[in-house]
Design a protein around this motif. Structure first.
Motif, mmCIF file in Angstrom:
data_model
loop_
_atom_site.group_PDB
_atom_site.id
_atom_site.type_symbol
_atom_site.label_atom_id
_atom_site.label_comp_id
_atom_site.label_asym_id
_atom_site.label_seq_id
_atom_site.Cartn_x
_atom_site.Cartn_y
_atom_site.Cartn_z
ATOM 1 N N LYS A 149 47.785 25.643 16.995
ATOM 2 C CA LYS A 149 49.065 24.836 17.061
ATOM 3 C C LYS A 149 48.457 23.432 16.981
ATOM 4 N N THR A 150 48.486 22.442 17.760
ATOM 5 C CA THR A 150 47.867 21.296 17.568
ATOM 6 C C THR A 150 46.658 20.919 18.254
ATOM 7 N N GLU A 151 45.774 21.944 18.599
ATOM 8 C CA GLU A 151 44.882 21.874 19.453
ATOM 9 C C GLU A 151 43.669 22.277 18.910
ATOM 10 N N VAL A 152 42.323 21.666 18.749
ATOM 11 C CA VAL A 152 41.013 22.115 18.309
ATOM 12 C C VAL A 152 40.845 22.904 19.233
ATOM 13 N N SER A 153 40.711 24.342 19.116
ATOM 14 C CA SER A 153 40.647 25.279 20.159
ATOM 15 C C SER A 153 39.007 25.689 20.507
ATOM 16 N N TRP A 154 38.476 25.803 19.265
ATOM 17 C CA TRP A 154 36.912 25.979 19.097
ATOM 18 C C TRP A 154 36.110 25.255 17.921
ATOM 19 N N LEU A 155 34.970 24.774 18.436
ATOM 20 C CA LEU A 155 34.010 24.155 17.744
ATOM 21 C C LEU A 155 32.643 24.337 18.112
ATOM 22 N N TYR A 156 31.866 25.379 17.467
ATOM 23 C CA TYR A 156 30.581 25.543 17.747
ATOM 24 C C TYR A 156 29.699 25.589 16.484
ATOM 25 N N VAL A 157 28.647 25.216 16.816
ATOM 26 C CA VAL A 157 27.432 24.864 15.539
ATOM 27 C C VAL A 157 26.354 25.795 16.282
ATOM 28 N N ASP A 158 25.546 26.554 15.271
ATOM 29 C CA ASP A 158 24.344 27.021 15.707
ATOM 30 C C ASP A 158 23.374 25.951 16.201
ATOM 31 N N PRO A 159 22.786 26.066 17.270
ATOM 32 C CA PRO A 159 21.927 25.030 17.819
ATOM 33 C C PRO A 159 20.791 24.688 16.826
ATOM 34 N N ASP A 160 20.025 25.568 15.862
ATOM 35 C CA ASP A 160 19.354 25.377 14.901
ATOM 36 C C ASP A 160 19.840 24.309 13.782
ATOM 37 N N PHE A 161 21.015 24.149 13.917
ATOM 38 C CA PHE A 161 21.507 23.176 12.609
ATOM 39 C C PHE A 161 22.538 21.945 13.431
ATOM 40 N N HIS A 162 22.282 21.998 14.877
ATOM 41 C CA HIS A 162 22.868 20.779 15.418
ATOM 42 C C HIS A 162 22.232 19.280 14.768
ATOM 43 N N ARG A 163 23.119 18.317 14.905
ATOM 44 C CA ARG A 163 22.967 16.752 14.544
ATOM 45 C C ARG A 163 22.725 16.765 12.613
ATOM 46 N N GLN A 164 23.304 17.580 12.242
ATOM 47 C CA GLN A 164 23.202 17.709 10.751
ATOM 48 C C GLN A 164 24.558 17.320 9.910
ATOM 49 N N GLY A 165 25.732 16.939 10.721
ATOM 50 C CA GLY A 165 26.937 16.322 10.212
ATOM 51 C C GLY A 165 27.956 17.821 10.117
ATOM 52 N N ILE A 166 27.194 18.915 10.470
ATOM 53 C CA ILE A 166 28.221 20.281 10.624
ATOM 54 C C ILE A 166 29.280 20.097 11.364
ATOM 55 N N GLY A 167 28.989 19.624 12.672
ATOM 56 C CA GLY A 167 29.987 19.784 13.355
ATOM 57 C C GLY A 167 31.195 18.717 13.188
ATOM 58 N N ARG A 168 30.912 17.852 12.384
ATOM 59 C CA ARG A 168 31.899 16.632 12.020
ATOM 60 C C ARG A 168 32.661 17.264 10.968
ATOM 61 N N GLN A 169 32.046 17.906 9.859
ATOM 62 C CA GLN A 169 32.638 18.606 8.600
ATOM 63 C C GLN A 169 33.617 19.526 9.112
ATOM 64 N N LEU A 170 33.205 20.278 10.204
ATOM 65 C CA LEU A 170 34.221 21.445 10.654
ATOM 66 C C LEU A 170 35.541 20.801 11.419
ATOM 67 N N LEU A 171 35.057 19.780 12.236
ATOM 68 C CA LEU A 171 36.101 19.042 12.971
ATOM 69 C C LEU A 171 37.197 18.616 12.031
ATOM 70 N N GLN A 172 36.688 18.024 10.873
ATOM 71 C CA GLN A 172 37.876 17.433 9.733
ATOM 72 C C GLN A 172 38.582 18.589 9.103
ATOM 73 N N GLN A 173 37.973 19.585 8.844
ATOM 74 C CA GLN A 173 38.540 20.802 8.484
ATOM 75 C C GLN A 173 39.651 21.422 9.485
ATOM 76 N N GLY A 174 39.387 21.498 10.801
ATOM 77 C CA GLY A 174 40.244 21.661 11.588
ATOM 78 C C GLY A 174 41.513 20.654 11.841
ATOM 79 N N LEU A 175 41.018 19.439 11.977
ATOM 80 C CA LEU A 175 42.145 18.329 12.016
ATOM 81 C C LEU A 175 43.155 18.661 10.694
ATOM 82 N N SER A 176 42.321 18.839 9.606
ATOM 83 C CA SER A 176 43.312 18.959 8.394
ATOM 84 C C SER A 176 44.277 20.226 8.560
ATOM 85 N N ALA A 177 43.960 21.229 8.989
ATOM 86 C CA ALA A 177 44.755 22.412 9.263
ATOM 87 C C ALA A 177 45.808 22.109 10.301
#
Length: 148
Positions: A73-101
Motif C-alpha cells: 500500500k503506502t509503506e516501504v515494507s522491504w529495502l535490502y542491499v547485498d552488503p558487498d554492494f553497500h554505499r554504491q547508490g543501489i539502496g537509493r535507486q531501489l527506494l526511488q523505485q518503491g516510492l514510484s510504485a
C-alpha cells in the motif's frame, strides 16, 4: 560498476532475496537490537506473509541480484542491499523505485540504531513521526516511524 537494472520480482528470486535479507539483516541489527533477534527470512512465517503480499522489485548487476525493495500500500515494507554492494547508490535507486510504485505519501519503519537506513530515508524527504520501544523476536529495540 556495470549498469544497474531494476526489474519486477519473480518467484525464482526467492532464494537470492533470502540470502540478501539474511546478510543485510545481521548488519541492520548491530547497535539496534540483540543479534539473537535474527531469524532467517525463510524461517520467519510472519515476515514471509508480508513479503508475499508486497509489490517487489529487484536490482541486478549483470545477472546477479544485489538488492530488493517491497511496498505494501503506502509503506516501504522491504529495502535490502547485498552488503558487498553497500554505499554504491543501489539502496537509493531501489527506494526511488518503491516510492514510484506507491505514488503517494509513503511511510516506513526503521530500527533507531540503523543509521544507514535512517539517513537514506531522511535524505529522501522522510521525517521522523514517532519513536517507540518494541520487541523484535522477543528482544527489546527502539523503532522509528518515518513518513514523507
Amino acid at each position: 560498476m556495470s549498469a544497474l537494472v531494476i526489474r519486477k520480482y519473480q518467484e525464482t528470486d526467492w532464494i537470492e532475496s533470502c540470502r540478501i535479507h539474511d546478510q543485510a539483516r545481521l548488519i541492520e541489527l548491530l547497535g539496534s537490537c540483540d543479534a539473537r533477534a535474527f531469524v532467517p527470512l525463510a524461517e520467519d512465517k510472519p515476515d514471509i506473509l508480508v513479503f508475499k503480499r508486497s509489490l517487489k522489485h529487484v536490482a541486478c548487476i549483470e545477472d546477479k541480484m544485489v538488492g530488493f525493495v517491497g511496498t505494501d500500500k503506502t509503506e516501504v515494507s522491504w529495502l535490502y542491499v547485498d552488503p558487498d554492494f553497500h554505499r554504491q547508490g543501489i539502496g537509493r535507486q531501489l527506494l526511488q523505485q518503491g516510492l514510484s510504485a506507491i505514488g503517494a505519501k509513503a511511510s516506513t519503519y526503521v530500527l533507531e540504531g540503523n543509521y544507514s537506513a535512517r539517513n537514506l530515508y531522511l535524505s529522501a524527504g522522510f521525517k521522523v513521526l514517532q519513536q517507540f520501544d518494541s520487541k523484535n523476536n522477543g528482544y527489546l529495540c527502539s523503532v522509528l516511524r518515518l513518513s514523507q
